[in-house]
Motif scaffolding. Structure first.
Motif, PDB file in Angstrom:
ATOM      1  N   GLU A   8     -79.015 -75.801  40.850  1.00  0.00           N
ATOM      2  CA  GLU A   8     -77.448 -75.682  40.943  1.00  0.00           C
ATOM      3  C   GLU A   8     -77.024 -76.536  42.076  1.00  0.00           C
ATOM      4  O   GLU A   8     -77.593 -76.548  43.117  1.00  0.00           O
ATOM      5  CB  GLU A   8     -76.863 -74.515  40.811  1.00  0.00           C
ATOM      6  N   HIS A   9     -76.084 -77.159  41.968  1.00  0.00           N
ATOM      7  CA  HIS A   9     -75.299 -78.221  43.085  1.00  0.00           C
ATOM      8  C   HIS A   9     -75.982 -79.222  43.461  1.00  0.00           C
ATOM      9  O   HIS A   9     -76.091 -79.985  44.421  1.00  0.00           O
ATOM     10  CB  HIS A   9     -75.120 -77.250  44.312  1.00  0.00           C
ATOM     11  N   ARG A  10     -77.277 -79.767  42.555  1.00  0.00           N
ATOM     12  CA  ARG A  10     -78.050 -80.833  42.926  1.00  0.00           C
ATOM     13  C   ARG A  10     -78.108 -81.739  41.743  1.00  0.00           C
ATOM     14  O   ARG A  10     -78.769 -81.597  40.734  1.00  0.00           O
ATOM     15  CB  ARG A  10     -79.574 -80.755  43.105  1.00  0.00           C
ATOM     16  N   ILE A  11     -77.231 -83.010  41.862  1.00  0.00           N
ATOM     17  CA  ILE A  11     -76.963 -83.801  40.641  1.00  0.00           C
ATOM     18  C   ILE A  11     -76.781 -83.021  39.263  1.00  0.00           C
ATOM     19  O   ILE A  11     -77.510 -83.272  38.289  1.00  0.00           O
ATOM     20  CB  ILE A  11     -77.907 -84.885  40.597  1.00  0.00           C
ATOM     21  N   GLU A  12     -76.062 -81.820  39.201  1.00  0.00           N
ATOM     22  CA  GLU A  12     -75.859 -80.835  38.150  1.00  0.00           C
ATOM     23  C   GLU A  12     -74.944 -81.685  37.118  1.00  0.00           C
ATOM     24  O   GLU A  12     -73.682 -81.706  37.711  1.00  0.00           O
ATOM     25  CB  GLU A  12     -75.532 -79.340  38.822  1.00  0.00           C
ATOM     26  N   TYR A  13     -75.277 -81.473  36.077  1.00  0.00           N
ATOM     27  CA  TYR A  13     -74.071 -82.063  35.026  1.00  0.00           C
ATOM     28  C   TYR A  13     -73.388 -80.801  34.734  1.00  0.00           C
ATOM     29  O   TYR A  13     -73.878 -79.707  34.420  1.00  0.00           O
ATOM     30  CB  TYR A  13     -74.938 -82.350  33.702  1.00  0.00           C
ATOM     31  N   VAL A  14     -71.955 -80.942  34.837  1.00  0.00           N
ATOM     32  CA  VAL A  14     -70.841 -80.065  34.709  1.00  0.00           C
ATOM     33  C   VAL A  14     -70.467 -79.983  33.202  1.00  0.00           C
ATOM     34  O   VAL A  14     -70.658 -79.326  32.450  1.00  0.00           O
ATOM     35  CB  VAL A  14     -69.844 -80.284  35.763  1.00  0.00           C
ATOM     36  N   THR A  15     -69.844 -81.286  32.802  1.00  0.00           N
ATOM     37  CA  THR A  15     -69.124 -81.338  31.605  1.00  0.00           C
ATOM     38  C   THR A  15     -68.877 -82.826  31.491  1.00  0.00           C
ATOM     39  O   THR A  15     -68.927 -83.559  32.222  1.00  0.00           O
ATOM     40  CB  THR A  15     -68.122 -80.350  31.488  1.00  0.00           C
ATOM     41  N   THR A  16     -68.262 -83.034  30.155  1.00  0.00           N
ATOM     42  CA  THR A  16     -67.791 -84.225  29.680  1.00  0.00           C
ATOM     43  C   THR A  16     -66.278 -84.071  29.198  1.00  0.00           C
ATOM     44  O   THR A  16     -66.016 -83.332  28.339  1.00  0.00           O
ATOM     45  CB  THR A  16     -68.545 -85.113  28.898  1.00  0.00           C
ATOM     46  N   ILE A  17     -65.359 -84.823  29.663  1.00  0.00           N
ATOM     47  CA  ILE A  17     -63.879 -84.929  29.308  1.00  0.00           C
ATOM     48  C   ILE A  17     -63.562 -86.134  28.923  1.00  0.00           C
ATOM     49  O   ILE A  17     -63.402 -87.128  29.612  1.00  0.00           O
ATOM     50  CB  ILE A  17     -63.030 -84.283  30.398  1.00  0.00           C
ATOM     51  N   LYS A  18     -63.209 -86.392  27.577  1.00  0.00           N
ATOM     52  CA  LYS A  18     -62.614 -87.591  27.083  1.00  0.00           C
ATOM     53  C   LYS A  18     -63.659 -88.790  27.460  1.00  0.00           C
ATOM     54  O   LYS A  18     -63.222 -90.106  27.931  1.00  0.00           O
ATOM     55  CB  LYS A  18     -61.182 -87.828  27.670  1.00  0.00           C
ATOM     56  N   GLY A  19     -65.089 -88.418  27.406  1.00  0.00           N
ATOM     57  CA  GLY A  19     -65.848 -89.562  27.860  1.00  0.00           C
ATOM     58  C   GLY A  19     -66.224 -89.761  29.188  1.00  0.00           C
ATOM     59  O   GLY A  19     -67.064 -90.611  29.572  1.00  0.00           O
ATOM     60  N   VAL A  20     -65.443 -88.988  30.163  1.00  0.00           N
ATOM     61  CA  VAL A  20     -65.696 -89.139  31.465  1.00  0.00           C
ATOM     62  C   VAL A  20     -66.844 -88.021  31.835  1.00  0.00           C
ATOM     63  O   VAL A  20     -66.664 -86.939  31.647  1.00  0.00           O
ATOM     64  CB  VAL A  20     -64.648 -89.006  32.314  1.00  0.00           C
ATOM     65  N   ASN A  21     -68.096 -88.354  32.341  1.00  0.00           N
ATOM     66  CA  ASN A  21     -69.107 -87.358  32.739  1.00  0.00           C
ATOM     67  C   ASN A  21     -68.711 -86.782  34.227  1.00  0.00           C
ATOM     68  O   ASN A  21     -68.422 -87.611  35.030  1.00  0.00           O
ATOM     69  CB  ASN A  21     -70.274 -87.754  32.832  1.00  0.00           C
ATOM     70  N   PHE A  22     -69.055 -85.483  34.497  1.00  0.00           N
ATOM     71  CA  PHE A  22     -68.756 -84.943  35.978  1.00  0.00           C
ATOM     72  C   PHE A  22     -70.128 -84.413  36.400  1.00  0.00           C
ATOM     73  O   PHE A  22     -70.713 -83.427  35.727  1.00  0.00           O
ATOM     74  CB  PHE A  22     -67.612 -83.866  35.926  1.00  0.00           C
TER      75      PHE A  22
END
Length: 453
Positions: A312-326
């Motif tokens: 966690e907290h190391r280039i951790e993929y969170v989610t995608t919203i309307k094609g934008v990745n966080f």
């Protein structure tokens, strides 16, 4: 070393302090704990030593030292505070939990991992290797789990995989692990160590006492580490992403390979390592080197490498919203770590950065944008410092915000489908948060709130 009836002062009742207090109490020491925080701030911590006959001096570190035999300080406590100056004048030894671990059990299977970046990922990965191989494994240290309580309750064959910071290593004298690994060294914590030379000296302490029965693993691609070869008295093992070695662990023909000096053994295709980025490939190589010299089966390492998702907290993929990745890289607490995160994420990147100033220079960090970063959103103590550096270097698409929610909202406002929003602050968190973990959690909460709208 005998601890029964010794008067020991523990400075700091955090994770390491609690573990140390419980361990030394079990060994029969008379313990005093001092912490600048007051009782109402330490209720949860105090509850973990409830029932033990330990003297607590809270809200102060003005402690009489006349009868103190040893001081164990929490790693982050600076060496120049008054009580430690008094201790040195009285010739009272001051150590951290690493040194104490060696004094308690010099024969324990201690594997110690340090470096500026990648410590937690590599420590966790190595722990998974040994767990998969069936060992009772303790993953402890700077990773957030106390070392000493685990140590005094362990069996002879247990494995300890220890993440060690420069703060912990600074106050070691005789400490000698069975295996040491330094992943890399770049300038960091200069506000604490004062100079890069002092920082490097602290890191070297992980191997400086090792001899012919121990192993030191170093990154051949790191020029500072390569220069240390003449100082290593143990069995030196190199690893490299960029070079073919006559012996060691490296990449060749898109495989991670082990060269034992006679034969080359393939471990796994580089592309099958689940964690992202060249820096994580380096972490994997260091971990494989440990597994190799400790006799782990190659197939076990291959299986873990193909499944290990990172931490966690190391280039951790969170989610995608309307094609934008966080992506949450809150552990990017220095410019070099955040540079590696930028290298690992595909463009276009909207970067959220800024935090507490550790005396870092940000020029190389900005230059690493290399047309991958299209927008820079800044917050925290260093926001103006980073902004001025970016402007000087010709990067102008910058927004200044006041908090994480504003940063996340602004990132989405200026984004397009296909963009990657990356929180990688290049700074410590302590100007706004109690830890990088809290910062990362705040980022993720802000992202999820955005998703709900």
């Amino acid at each position: 070393m005998e601890f029964k009836d010794k008067n020991i002062l523990i400075l700091g009742l955090g994770i390491s302090g609690i573990s140390t207090a419980k361990a030394l109490y079990k060994l029969g020491a008379r313990i005093t704990v001092s912490d600048l925080r007051k009782e109402d701030e330490l209720k949860e911590n105090i509850s973990q030593i409830e029932g033990l006959n330990i003297d607590l001096l809270l809200g102060t570190n003005d402690v009489p030292l006349d009868d103190i035999d040893l001081i164990v300080k929490s790693p982050g406590i600076p060496l120049n505070i008054d009580i430690l100056k008094k201790a040195y004048k009285k010739n009272i030894q001051v150590v951290t939990d690493l040194e104490l671990a060696y004094k308690i059990n010099p024969n324990a299977n201690l594997i110690v991992i340090t470096g500026t970046n990648g410590k937690t990922t590599t420590t966790t990965l190595v722990g998974e290797f040994f767990k998969k191989a069936g060992y009772t494994t303790h993953v402890v240290g700077n990773i957030g789990v106390g070392l000493l309580w685990n140590l005094v309750n362990s069996n002879e064959e247990d494995i300890f995989v220890i993440e060690a910071s420069s703060f912990q290593l600074e106050n070691t004298m005789d400490f000698k692990p069975k295996v040491s690994l330094i992943l890399n060294i770049t300038p960091d914590h200069l506000n604490w160590h004062n100079t890069l030379e002092n920082y490097i000296k602290a890191k070297k302490k992980v191997f400086i006492n090792q001899g012919k029965n121990e192993f030191t693993i170093l990154n051949y691609d790191d020029q500072l580490l390569r220069k240390m070869e003449g100082e290593v008295k143990s069995n030196l093992i190199w690893f490299s992403v960029d070079n073919i070695l006559t012996k060691g662990v490296y990449t060749q023909d898109d495989y991670i390979v082990i060269n034992d000096g006679v034969k080359t053994h393939k471990v796994i295709k580089s592309e099958d390592v689940k964690i992202l980025g060249k820096h994580n490939l380096e972490n994997a190589l260091g971990a494989v080197a440990i597994g190799w010299i400790m006799g782990l089966d190659v197939d076990i390492m291959k299986e873990v490498l193909s499944e290990f998702p990172g931490v966690e907290h190391r280039i951790e993929y969170v989610t995608t919203i309307k094609g934008v990745n966080f992506y949450n890289d809150s552990k990017g607490t220095n410019p070099d770590a955040s540079t590696k995160a930028i290298e690992a994420i595909k463009p276009p990147i909207i970067l959220i950065a800024g935090g507490q100033d550790k005396g870092s220079d940000f020029e190389d960090f900005i230059l690493a944008f290399n047309d991958k970063v299209k927008t820079l959103i800044l917050l925290g103590e260093t926001k103006e410092k980073i902004k001025n550096t970016a402007l000087k270097l010709g990067f102008n698409n910058i927004y200044i915000v006041n908090n994480m929610e504003e940063a996340v909202n602004k990132s989405f406002e200026v984004s397009e489908s296909g963009d990657n929003v990356l929180l990688s602050p290049a700074c410590a968190s302590w100007d706004m948060y109690s830890s990088f973990e809290m910062r990362g959690e705040d980022f993720k909460r802000a992202v999820y709130r955005l998703k709900e709208e």
